[in-house]
Enzyme design. Structure first.
Site, mmCIF file in Angstrom:
data_model
loop_
_atom_site.group_PDB
_atom_site.id
_atom_site.type_symbol
_atom_site.label_atom_id
_atom_site.label_comp_id
_atom_site.label_asym_id
_atom_site.label_seq_id
_atom_site.Cartn_x
_atom_site.Cartn_y
_atom_site.Cartn_z
ATOM 1 N N GLY A 13 6.342 -4.116 -3.678
ATOM 2 C CA GLY A 13 6.256 -2.835 -3.748
ATOM 3 C C GLY A 13 6.878 -2.181 -4.911
ATOM 4 C CB THR A 14 10.370 -1.830 -6.051
ATOM 5 O OG1 THR A 14 10.712 -1.279 -4.681
ATOM 6 C CG2 THR A 14 11.168 -0.933 -7.044
ATOM 7 N N PRO B 181 0.869 -1.160 0.046
ATOM 8 C CG PRO B 181 0.073 -0.724 2.122
ATOM 9 C CD PRO B 181 1.035 -1.827 1.388
ATOM 10 C CG MET B 182 4.231 1.112 -2.427
ATOM 11 S SD MET B 182 4.953 0.459 -3.734
ATOM 12 C CE MET B 182 3.666 0.243 -5.126
ATOM 13 C CB ALA C 246 7.207 -7.016 2.115
ATOM 14 N N GLY C 247 10.248 -7.240 0.540
ATOM 15 C CA GLY C 247 11.363 -6.772 0.422
ATOM 16 C C GLY C 247 12.150 -7.535 -0.865
ATOM 17 N N GLY C 248 12.275 -6.893 -1.600
ATOM 18 C CA GLY C 248 13.301 -7.349 -2.820
ATOM 19 C C GLY C 248 12.588 -8.246 -3.753
ATOM 20 C CG HIS D 41 9.657 5.230 5.253
ATOM 21 N ND1 HIS D 41 8.772 6.021 4.018
ATOM 22 C CD2 HIS D 41 10.495 6.202 5.676
ATOM 23 C CE1 HIS D 41 9.380 7.156 4.260
ATOM 24 N NE2 HIS D 41 10.406 7.281 4.979
HETATM 25 C C1 LIG Z 1 7.218 3.690 -3.341
HETATM 26 C C2 LIG Z 1 7.332 3.063 -2.186
HETATM 27 C C3 LIG Z 1 6.313 3.424 -1.319
HETATM 28 C C4 LIG Z 1 5.826 2.995 -0.130
HETATM 29 N N1 LIG Z 1 5.187 3.496 0.783
HETATM 30 C C5 LIG Z 1 4.697 2.603 1.934
HETATM 31 C C6 LIG Z 1 3.329 3.040 2.702
HETATM 32 O O1 LIG Z 1 2.855 4.038 2.293
HETATM 33 N N2 LIG Z 1 3.006 2.166 3.719
HETATM 34 C C7 LIG Z 1 3.682 0.832 3.820
HETATM 35 O O2 LIG Z 1 3.293 0.387 4.648
HETATM 36 N N3 LIG Z 1 5.064 0.703 3.222
HETATM 37 C C8 LIG Z 1 5.251 1.315 2.072
HETATM 38 N N4 LIG Z 1 6.438 1.095 1.485
HETATM 39 C C9 LIG Z 1 6.893 -0.282 1.765
HETATM 40 C C10 LIG Z 1 6.195 -1.584 1.324
HETATM 41 O O3 LIG Z 1 5.169 -1.974 2.252
HETATM 42 C C11 LIG Z 1 7.149 -2.687 1.048
HETATM 43 O O4 LIG Z 1 7.607 -3.176 2.386
HETATM 44 C C12 LIG Z 1 8.205 -2.760 -0.016
HETATM 45 O O5 LIG Z 1 7.681 -2.113 -0.971
HETATM 46 C C13 LIG Z 1 8.716 -4.066 -0.292
HETATM 47 O O6 LIG Z 1 9.936 -4.257 -0.931
HETATM 48 P P1 LIG Z 1 9.960 -4.010 -2.549
HETATM 49 O O7 LIG Z 1 9.663 -2.538 -2.682
HETATM 50 O O8 LIG Z 1 11.250 -4.376 -2.690
HETATM 51 O O9 LIG Z 1 8.954 -4.866 -3.085
HETATM 52 C C14 LIG Z 1 6.652 1.595 0.157
HETATM 53 C C15 LIG Z 1 7.541 1.112 -0.569
HETATM 54 C C16 LIG Z 1 7.718 1.686 -1.693
HETATM 55 C C17 LIG Z 1 8.849 1.389 -2.757
#
Ligand SMILES: Cc1cc2nc3c(=O)[nH]c(=O)nc-3n(C[C@H](O)[C@H](O)[C@H](O)COP(=O)(O)O)c2cc1C
Length: 354
Positions: free
Chosen positions: A229-230, A24-25, A206-208, A173
């Site tokens: 996310g990314t 939920p970005m 989540a993460g990578g 974050h």
């Molecule tokens: C552009 C961006 C915005 C994000 N905004 C939020 C947010 O609003 N709330 C939240 O819980 N996590 C946020 N995250 C972290 C994601 O919840 C998640 O942990 C992360 O995208 C996972 O890693 P990945 O980007 O490598 O897939 C954000 C990540 C990105 C890349």
């Protein structure tokens, strides 16, 4: 593990396997991304923001987004809206009075909580949701994103249905003192089994994770499904500015080109997160200038001037360490399909080679 995989499919019957959700970005994950993910067989999340006050323009906007999401997903479910909303919870005041009724009115299938000032702050929110849930036929599921084993177990104790384990490769974050999924996930899984909560709690990674290979790895480490996310930023349905999509698509070697730091927030005057969190982003102009000795004041001023002139190039590009594997902007449905297909082919390859 099989049992909690079954939980996700029971709770979200429209989803296909393996379970995929978008993160939920806030600002990037709007109704069009979330609805596309849900329609592709995943669980779509909208970024709901962090201001829960009565005057919150974020909540007014969210209300409109949810109406559009309902129209977009159509008849997948006549009851719950098979979409979730994620909230950043370090200022929780107003959540119970203003957010829970909004979520209930739209019959959201899932709510995601992340980044509290203290883990204990989620307890009243989770109890508030449980109260409404037991008194009605609204069966919303509670996701809590956590970056340590301790935080994950606290979330389970408080009554979370899904623990999202966020590793330090993540974009955006995250816990400043983090660990990668490879060490974090198995320990969360083991500890969950010891507490007896595994039968009613699902675990997401989540993460990578950006493709089927990462997804197989996460499932192998003990996840029941994955969050990306990314990867979802670089999709046709994501509302991110083209400059940000381009930075993700052209980036390589995330170990060298991204960094976990609070500095990304300092440079654009968004340093509002509690100190236990930092964020992973692409090393940009501001970060380089700081390393070369420029003062924070000068960098912040240059950022403000650039934004005033409509120049986006100093904007923080939040992105995970797997940025180098993302080569193409895809439609959400192609992305979800290709990840799920790749999972099967990786598993076949492993079956043959081991
Ligand atoms: C552009 C961006 C915005 C994000 N905004 C939020 C947010 O609003 N709330 C939240 O819980 N996590 C946020 N995250 C972290 C994601 O919840 C998640 O942990 C992360 O995208 C996972 O890693 P990945 O980007 O490598 O897939 C954000 C990540 C990105 C890349």
């Amino acid at each position: 593990m099989a049992q909690s995989k079954h939980l996700l499919q029971t709770w979200f019957p429209h989803t296909t396997s393996p379970f995929i959700a978008n993160a939920p970005m806030f600002g990037f994950a709007d109704y069009s991304l979330a609805a596309a993910v849900t329609k592709a067989g995943g669980l779509g999340f909208i970024g709901g923001g962090f201001d829960f006050t009565t005057e919150s323009s974020q909540l007014t906007k969210l209300n409109g987004q949810l109406e559009k999401a309902r129209a977009e997903v159509g008849d997948i479910s006549s009851n719950n809206l098979p979409i979730g909303v994620g909230f950043i919870t370090f200022k929780p005041s107003g959540f119970i009075d203003n957010v829970i009724p909004l979520l209930q009115r739209h019959r959201l299938a899932a709510v995601w909580l992340s980044f509290p000032e203290a883990d204990a702050d989620h307890l009243p929110i989770i109890e508030g949701i449980h109260q409404v849930r037991t008194k009605s036929d609204w069966n919303v599921k509670i996701f809590v994103q956590t970056g340590t084993v301790q935080a994950a177990m606290e979330a389970v104790k408080q009554g979370a249905d899904v623990v999202v384990v966020q590793g330090s490769d993540a974009g955006g974050h995250q816990w400043a003192q983090g660990a990668s999924l490879i060490s974090l996930l198995p320990e969360v899984r083991d500890t969950l089994a010891e507490t007896g909560a595994a039968s009613h709690t699902a675990v997401l990674a989540a993460g990578g994770i950006v493709d089927g290979r990462g997804c197989v790895a996460a499932l192998g480490l003990g996840a029941d499904g994955v969050v990306m996310g990314t990867r979802f930023v670089a999709t046709e349905e994501c509302a991110a500015p083209s400059l940000i999509k381009k930075a993700i698509l052209s980036g390589s070697d995330g170990a060298a080109s991204t960094i976990k730091s609070i500095r990304h927030d300092v440079f654009q005057s968004t340093d509002v997160f509690p100190r236990q969190y930092d964020g992973r982003a692409v090393i940009g102009i501001s970060y380089d200038e700081s390393k070369s000795g420029a003062s924070d004041e000068d960098i912040i001023q240059r950022y403000k001037d650039a934004m005033k002139n409509g120049e986006d190039d100093r904007r923080t590009v939040w992105a995970g360490a797997s940025i180098g594997v993302i080569k193409e902007e895809l439609s959400v449905s192609n992305l979800v399909k290709s990840v799920q297909q790749e999972v099967k082919s990786v598993l076949n390859r492993l079956n043959q080679s081991i």
